[in-house]
Design a protein around this motif. Sequence first.
Motif, PDB file in Angstrom:
ATOM      1  N   TYR A  46      -0.688 -10.560   3.986  1.00 54.38           N
ATOM      2  CA  TYR A  46       0.077 -11.093   5.097  1.00 54.38           C
ATOM      3  C   TYR A  46       1.558 -10.610   5.781  1.00 54.38           C
ATOM      4  CZ  TYR A  46      -2.192 -14.754   2.381  1.00 54.38           C
ATOM      5  OH  TYR A  46      -3.094 -15.472   1.438  1.00 54.38           O
ATOM      6  N   LYS A  47       2.111 -10.712   7.070  1.00 50.38           N
ATOM      7  CA  LYS A  47       2.731  -9.864   7.767  1.00 50.38           C
ATOM      8  C   LYS A  47       3.234 -11.753   8.772  1.00 50.38           C
ATOM      9  CE  LYS A  47       4.220  -7.237  11.443  1.00 50.38           C
ATOM     10  NZ  LYS A  47       4.979  -7.717  12.232  1.00 50.38           N
ATOM     11  N   ASP A  84       6.361 -10.737  -8.443  1.00 53.72           N
ATOM     12  CA  ASP A  84       6.757  -8.724  -8.565  1.00 53.72           C
ATOM     13  C   ASP A  84       8.687  -8.568  -9.011  1.00 53.72           C
ATOM     14  OD1 ASP A  84       6.732  -6.517  -9.945  1.00 53.72           O
ATOM     15  OD2 ASP A  84       5.229  -5.425  -8.924  1.00 53.72           O
ATOM     16  N   ILE A  85       9.202  -8.455 -10.258  1.00 53.26           N
ATOM     17  CA  ILE A  85      10.678  -8.761  -9.734  1.00 53.26           C
ATOM     18  C   ILE A  85      10.824  -7.585 -10.143  1.00 53.26           C
ATOM     19  CG2 ILE A  85      12.806  -9.410 -11.403  1.00 53.26           C
ATOM     20  CD1 ILE A  85      11.447 -12.297 -11.259  1.00 53.26           C
ATOM     21  N   LEU A 127       3.705  -9.352   3.310  1.00 58.58           N
ATOM     22  CA  LEU A 127       3.783  -9.793   1.869  1.00 58.58           C
ATOM     23  C   LEU A 127       2.589  -9.816   1.192  1.00 58.58           C
ATOM     24  CD1 LEU A 127       5.429 -12.443   0.080  1.00 58.58           C
ATOM     25  CD2 LEU A 127       3.473 -13.862   1.715  1.00 58.58           C
ATOM     26  N   TYR A 128       2.435  -9.700   0.021  1.00 60.16           N
ATOM     27  CA  TYR A 128       1.508  -9.212  -0.474  1.00 60.16           C
ATOM     28  C   TYR A 128       1.444  -9.631  -1.871  1.00 60.16           C
ATOM     29  CZ  TYR A 128      -2.229  -6.094  -3.928  1.00 60.16           C
ATOM     30  OH  TYR A 128      -3.009  -5.206  -4.186  1.00 60.16           O
ATOM     31  N   GLN A 157       4.778 -10.021  -3.875  1.00 63.78           N
ATOM     32  CA  GLN A 157       5.289  -8.172  -3.642  1.00 63.78           C
ATOM     33  C   GLN A 157       6.236  -8.246  -2.076  1.00 63.78           C
ATOM     34  OE1 GLN A 157       3.782  -4.587  -4.810  1.00 63.78           O
ATOM     35  NE2 GLN A 157       2.696  -5.566  -6.776  1.00 63.78           N
ATOM     36  N   MET A 158       6.800  -7.966  -1.964  1.00 65.43           N
ATOM     37  CA  MET A 158       7.064  -7.623  -0.397  1.00 65.43           C
ATOM     38  C   MET A 158       7.160  -5.967   0.185  1.00 65.43           C
ATOM     39  SD  MET A 158      10.787  -9.524   1.278  1.00 65.43           S
ATOM     40  CE  MET A 158       9.843 -11.245   1.785  1.00 65.43           C
TER      41      MET A 158
END
Length: 276
Positions: free
Chosen positions: A10-11, A73-74, A103-104, A111-112
């Motif tokens: 996503y964006k 995903d830290i 944004l994954y 994840q970013m």
Amino acid sequence: NFGSGHGQLYKPDYRSLNDENADVALRYTTDDPADYDNIFRNAKFPVSDEDKARLIESLKVLDSGQNLEQAVDIGEVVRYFVVQVFVVNLDGYLGRTGHNYFLYEEDGVLQMLPWDYNLAFATYSLGMPDPINDSTLYINWPIDTPGEIARNRPLYHNLMLQNDIFALYHEQFDRFLTEYFESGYFETLVARTREMIAPYVRQDPTAFCSYEDFLTGVQTITDFCLLRAESARGQLEGTIPSTIRGQSEDSSAFVDGSSVWLPDMGEIADLADGVK
């Protein structure tokens, strides 16, 4: 990078900056997918109801501040913020706009991914009605509380409230400074890149700045980053305050950035002038 069995991409972006845009900030509000239009409207792949429910659940976990590893995903996100904070990207997730990232999501884990850094290094402020060209302010930008708006950005704020994640953030910041800047790698890379592209910049008939301006920009971004690295090191070691409050109380140990003129790195007005 992600293979054929990838997740969703996503964006997030707003329709109007004057709206609340809680979804762009990745804040959980309700379970209704309609309340996350700024995310789902900008999906890069077809989105199913299951995809929507899974992402909303991830935001709910993020909002709770508990068991964050189930939704984030830290390690990846922490490394993202190390660089994001270092380059003072005020036109990104930690700035007023809150956008300019991908944004994954895969299996409910977020994840970013970096996107659109042309106004990083504190140059976004130059597009404001009353620009603040205070290079010393931005070279010493606090690494632990990078702007008041960060409180409303749960993917940063809620993670940093966790002691173990905050410690990891500092650990990765230290590694970034050591391996990329203090090793001399950064300066070598800049010099090599400048040498590689300089002939093309000199001959570019569409250039909106002179060749001399290009050289000045290269030197300015180099100086900014080296001074920023010096300040960040001081903040990690406690000789320079690393929070907004601490810096407001004592700025005596700030790294002096008066030799850097931020507009030399460019701004939106340059593009407009080039079109004219």
